[in-house]
Design a protein around this motif. Structure first.
Motif, PDB file in Angstrom:
ATOM      1  N   LEU A   1       0.834  -1.197   0.000  1.00 20.22           N
ATOM      2  CA  LEU A   1       0.000   0.000   0.000  1.00 20.22           C
ATOM      3  C   LEU A   1       0.871   1.251   0.000  1.00 20.22           C
ATOM      4  N   HIS A   2       1.897   1.249   0.831  1.00 24.22           N
ATOM      5  CA  HIS A   2       2.831   2.374   0.887  1.00 24.22           C
ATOM      6  C   HIS A   2       3.528   2.569  -0.462  1.00 24.22           C
ATOM      7  N   GLU A   3       3.968   1.477  -1.065  1.00 23.05           N
ATOM      8  CA  GLU A   3       4.652   1.561  -2.355  1.00 23.05           C
ATOM      9  C   GLU A   3       3.729   2.080  -3.455  1.00 23.05           C
ATOM     10  N   LYS A   4       2.453   1.713  -3.391  1.00 27.13           N
ATOM     11  CA  LYS A   4       1.487   2.158  -4.403  1.00 27.13           C
ATOM     12  C   LYS A   4       1.130   3.639  -4.239  1.00 27.13           C
ATOM     13  N   THR A   5       0.925   4.059  -2.984  1.00 27.43           N
ATOM     14  CA  THR A   5       0.370   5.396  -2.755  1.00 27.43           C
ATOM     15  C   THR A   5       1.333   6.396  -2.127  1.00 27.43           C
ATOM     16  N   GLY A   6       2.380   5.894  -1.477  1.00 31.68           N
ATOM     17  CA  GLY A   6       3.303   6.785  -0.777  1.00 31.68           C
ATOM     18  C   GLY A   6       2.794   7.266   0.569  1.00 31.68           C
ATOM     19  N   LEU A   7       1.703   6.696   1.065  1.00 33.29           N
ATOM     20  CA  LEU A   7       1.141   7.168   2.326  1.00 33.29           C
ATOM     21  C   LEU A   7       2.095   6.932   3.495  1.00 33.29           C
ATOM     22  N   LEU A   8       1.974   7.781   4.477  1.00 33.27           N
ATOM     23  CA  LEU A   8       2.784   7.703   5.686  1.00 33.27           C
ATOM     24  C   LEU A   8       2.298   6.560   6.562  1.00 33.27           C
ATOM     25  N   LEU A   9       3.204   5.707   6.974  1.00 32.69           N
ATOM     26  CA  LEU A   9       2.914   4.645   7.935  1.00 32.69           C
ATOM     27  C   LEU A   9       3.804   4.881   9.141  1.00 32.69           C
ATOM     28  N   MET A  10       3.203   5.042  10.319  1.00 28.81           N
ATOM     29  CA  MET A  10       3.979   5.334  11.520  1.00 28.81           C
ATOM     30  C   MET A  10       3.442   4.562  12.706  1.00 28.81           C
ATOM     31  N   ALA A  11       4.365   3.968  13.452  1.00 23.17           N
ATOM     32  CA  ALA A  11       4.025   3.285  14.698  1.00 23.17           C
ATOM     33  C   ALA A  11       4.348   4.208  15.863  1.00 23.17           C
ATOM     34  N   CYS A  12       3.515   4.187  16.865  1.00 23.61           N
ATOM     35  CA  CYS A  12       3.807   4.899  18.111  1.00 23.61           C
ATOM     36  C   CYS A  12       5.157   4.404  18.617  1.00 23.61           C
ATOM     37  N   ASP A  13       6.067   5.321  18.861  1.00 23.50           N
ATOM     38  CA  ASP A  13       7.416   4.915  19.261  1.00 23.50           C
ATOM     39  C   ASP A  13       7.429   4.150  20.582  1.00 23.50           C
ATOM     40  N   GLN A  14       6.749   4.651  21.591  1.00 27.61           N
ATOM     41  CA  GLN A  14       6.738   3.958  22.885  1.00 27.61           C
ATOM     42  C   GLN A  14       6.094   2.582  22.773  1.00 27.61           C
TER      43      GLN A  14
END
Length: 111
Positions: free
Chosen positions: A60-73
């Protein structure tokens, strides 16, 4: 087109993401432009490299470039901070705001 970001905090997020959101985006029928996804608590496991969900999110990220982020803690507490997919990052709300701010998000949806 409206730009949205999702925050996944519910234990029910996997079903919604896997069965609705990812297929709809991949088939260009979601109805909005999803520009980011932020994952909390056990939902950070969705971004784990080598899993079916992780692979789907990477595509999905490769197709759209959307930001994927996990909560660091959350990622550090679960010992997976160094095991997330290449398209994802870890961070806290200030990182999320900075990353999404330049994109121009119209709505944030928490699931």
């Amino acid at each position: 087109m409206m730009k949205v970001a999702y925050v996944f905090s519910s234990p029910n997020s996997q079903k919604i993401l896997k069965n609705m959101i990812i297929p709809q985006i991949m088939e260009d029928r979601h109805g909005v432009e999803v520009v980011g996804m932020f994952f909390f608590m056990d939902n950070t496991f969705f971004l784990l490299n080598g899993t079916e969900m992780g692979e789907s999110l990477q595509k999905l990220h490769e197709k759209t470039g959307l930001l994927l982020m996990a909560c660091d803690q959350c990622a550090y507490e679960r010992g997976i901070a160094d095991q997330i997919i290449p398209g994802a990052s870890i961070g806290c709300f200030p990182h999320l705001y900075a990353s999404l701010g330049s994109i121009g998000v119209d709505q944030v949806i928490t699931l």
